[in-house]
Design a protein around this motif. Structure first.
Motif: not given
Length: 732
Positions: A345-351, A415-418, A509-514, A632-644
């Motif tokens: 998930w990519i999340v963007h918010g403003n109040h 869910e957000l943590a995952r 501890t989700i990577a964030s930008l403002n 990378p193949d789909r499984a490696k790509q998914a694991e790589l992105n999860r690590l990142l």
């Protein structure tokens, strides 16, 4: 120079010279193959052609037409308007509701009873040119989460009301025990001022806007200029947010009907003494009746008086009462399902809530989010689908203490943590230069964005070039100018608190930008006042809404890149170098105190050295990928992105920080006595600052272990991307 640095240097050269000649193709976007980059740039160009300034103006005209503080009917109507707009653009949108304790004032009396009588007006009068300054239904001037109280005491001027100011008062032989403190806005977040006053025995606190920071000292006042008039008042929450934001009665869990709540008296974030904000017109009679020591030179504001500290002879009576009701919150949520990686998930918010009409804060940022949403809706209609899920949020209750975002995060925390890849926040936006703060693993990504997006007012220049020109123009020496011109990236600042990224970054501890524009014209002159209106914004803010549209283009591009990248654009060299800088600062800090016990920082330095080698190895692997490597193949790509995208989670410490277990991030936190301002490596740094020596001794090995965990995760990512790991380089 690393391989990636060479790529970035080449990018600058091509941007400056190659594109004009038309002879060089644009370089690959970080995390995309060459072919994928070309397709991505086409999508981004289509998107950036969509946001229109006139749409931002119209959304603001509607939203800022009436007061819409959280918990009110006005806030509900704004949420429904935003929902209707989202749906009209074909987006899957809904309102997610919560309820939180939000006290509304029922009685406000402040009067000077000696040596003469003066009844404070506690009111912002109408401005003839501004029809919204007479709108009914707005909340009066007050500080949310002040205590009820009926107190009388001598007045003491405490400058900005920071712990250092009380040290100066002690040297002057003045204390506030049994007295009422009067502090000026500035230097620290407003909630720190009554907190520190209470800790020193004060029975009440008044906060005023001195014209030196917030009025005629800076320029013409409203309605002739942008700055705060003498009767303007800064409302705002004084919840003790450095302990935890969100509903004061449900820390760590969503504030929904039926949830178990704390007794109000047991809440650690509700103030224990009455506190009220006032204008500098109301402050002047109080301050000119103070005697005692003359205030130190740097304590003096711009009122036409000699600033005395007191206490007395000015004596003040305060009486405050509140309706302590639980009231509704309305978050508006858009969900665009990912086509390939729906569980990323990519999340963007403003109040969307405001203290009164809130044109600058927050509507300037909210309307930019809406144009971003409309742009994504147009892309969807053309057949585009994001690879990852995009979530857009219009939060409620931010002004009270980040209520809507915190409750949503606490509800969805597992869910957000995952699944959460990153959170991008915006709030008020103004005019000037792009400012980006946040997680240093996204520093390179942020700079890439600024290099690729045109500045809305400086023809032919990118956001990066405009920011660099500004920095060079402000440099003190020729050597500094030369150093800046050689800069490849702008370091991004760390985040403390004060907006809706807090629960994402500090709790999960989700990577964030403002992100936002600023620096050319301040909106602080009407901040949190009734004068933050459509009239003010269209005369003194982003008057043609060009910067608001540019913010839509910038954040929308960031969302597109994160949503569609083959390899998520995280990198860790900036994290390593930034952490090394923090350790150096801590070393200097402890050496300043001759009575400080020895602290062994070597474990931290060893861990950062390891992270640096791991980051360099990943950097080389990513450079090879960007230069023509295969996905990378789909499984490696998914694991790589999860690590990142879970790399920031390495800094999560479940037991939390000292005295505030809600805050879990070991690298960044709002300061316990700064509120908004960040404290880096807070478990160590604040222990040294507060001479709580057991804390740094405890947290040094904890932080070192977290950095080691991050290094190992980066090593695994490098290996999956086809590179040798930094740990292998060390023989580990």
């Amino acid at each position: 120079m690393t391989s990636t640095s060479r790529v970035l240097a080449a990018f600058i050269f091509i941007t400056a010279f190659g594109s004009a000649a038309g002879s060089q193709p644009a370089p690959p976007i970080r995390g995309f193959t060459a072919q994928g980059s070309a397709a991505e740039r086409q999508i981004e160009e289509r998107f950036r052609a969509i946001p229109k300034p006139e749409n931002n103006r119209e959304y603001m005209r509607v939203i800022a037409a009436d007061p819409h503080h959280a918990g009110s009917e006005g806030s509900r109507k704004v949420a429904e308007y935003i929902l209707g707009q989202f749906k009209s653009w074909g987006l899957n949108a809904s309102i997610e509701s919560f309820e939180a304790l939000m006290p509304y004032p029922t009685e406000r009396v402040v009067e000077m009873v000696a040596p003469e009588h003066y009844q404070l007006t506690l009111k912002e009068p109408a401005v003839e040119q501004d029809k919204d300054s007479t709108d009914p239904g707005g909340l009066p001037t007050f500080n949310a989460y002040s205590a009820d109280g009926d107190v009388t005491g001598e007045l003491v001027y405490v400058n900005f009301g920071t712990p250092e100011d009380y040290e100066q008062l002690a040297k002057l032989g003045v204390d506030v025990k049994g007295k009422i403190a009067i502090a000026r806005y500035g230097r620290s977040w407003r909630g720190i001022k009554p907190k520190v006053a209470y800790e020193h025995g004060a029975i009440g606190c008044i906060i005023y806007s001195d014209p030196h920071e917030d009025g005629f000292f800076s320029g013409d006042v409203y309605p002739d200029g942008r700055y705060r008039p003498d009767t303007g008042v800064q409302r705002g929450s004084v919840m003790d947010m450095p302990i935890h934001p969100g509903d004061p009665l449900t820390p760590g869990k969503a504030a929904e009907p039926g949830v178990a709540r704390l007794d109000r008296a047991a809440s650690p974030t509700i103030l224990k003494i009455p506190v009220l904000p006032i204008s500098y017109a109301d402050a002047l009679p109080l301050l000119k009746n103070l005697k005692g020591p003359v205030a130190p030179e740097d304590w003096r504001g711009s009122l036409p008086i000699t600033y005395h500290v007191g206490g007395g002879p000015a004596k003040v009576h305060m009486k405050l009462a509140f309706d302590w009701s639980v009231r509704p919150l309305h978050d508006v949520i858009v969900r665009i399902e990912g086509s390939e990686f729906p569980d990323e998930w990519i999340v963007h918010g403003n109040h969307h809530d405001a203290w009164v009409n809130g044109a600058a804060d927050p509507t300037s940022g909210q309307v930019a989010l809406m144009e971003t949403a409309r742009g994504l809706g147009e892309l969807l209609k053309s057949g585009w689908r994001p690879k990852r899920t995009i979530v857009l949020a219009a939060w409620d209750g931010e002004e009270w203490g980040l209520l809507g975002s915190t409750e949503w995060v606490e509800k969805h925390q597992q869910e957000l943590a995952r699944k959460a890849v990153a959170y991008i926040n915006s709030d008020s936006t103004s005019i000037g230069w792009m400012s980006i703060s946040g997680s240093h693993s996204l520093q390179g990504f942020a700079n890439d964005l600024m290099r690729d997006i045109p500045d809305p007012k400086r023809d032919g220049k990118t956001l990066f070039q405009a920011k660099l020109d500004r920095a060079v123009s402000q440099a003190d020496s020729d050597a500094d100018k030369t150093r800046l011109r050689q800069r490849r990236d702008f370091p991004i600042e760390a985040l403390g608190s004060g907006s809706d990224y807090t629960a994402f970054l500090d709790y999960l501890t989700i990577a964030s930008l403002n992100m936002g524009f600023g620096g050319e014209g301040s909106d602080s002159g009407v901040y949190h006042s009734t004068y933050d209106s459509f009239y003010w914004y269209t005369h003194f803010g982003d008057t043609d809404f060009a910067y608001g549209a540019a913010l839509s283009r910038t954040i929308g591009t960031a969302i597109l890149r994160l949503a569609d990248a083959d390899i998520l654009p995280f990198e860790f060299t900036a994290t390593a170098s930034t952490l090394r800088g923090y350790i150096d600062e801590i070393d200097k800090l402890q050496k300043k105190d001759k009575n400080a016990p020895a602290l062994e920082l070597a474990p931290l330095r060893t861990s950062v050295d390891r992270l640096q080698k791991s980051a360099d190895a990943y950097d080389r692997a990513l450079s090879r990928f960007n230069s023509g490597g295969a996905v990378p193949d789909r499984a490696k790509q998914a694991e790589l992105n999860r690590l990142l995208y879970t790399s920031e989670r390495a800094f999560k410490y479940d037991a939390g920080l000292p005295k505030r277990e809600w805050f879990k991030h070991l690298a960044y936190a709002p300061g316990f006595y700064t509120g908004y301002g960040v404290k880096t490596l807070p478990g160590i740094r604040e222990g040294i600052e507060q001479k709580a020596w057991d804390e740094p001794k405890k947290y040094i090995p904890i932080v070192a272990a977290a950095i080691d965990t991050l290094a190992a995760q980066v090593d695994r990512a490098a290996s999956l991307l086809g590179g040798s790991s930094g740990a292998a380089t060390k023989g580990r």
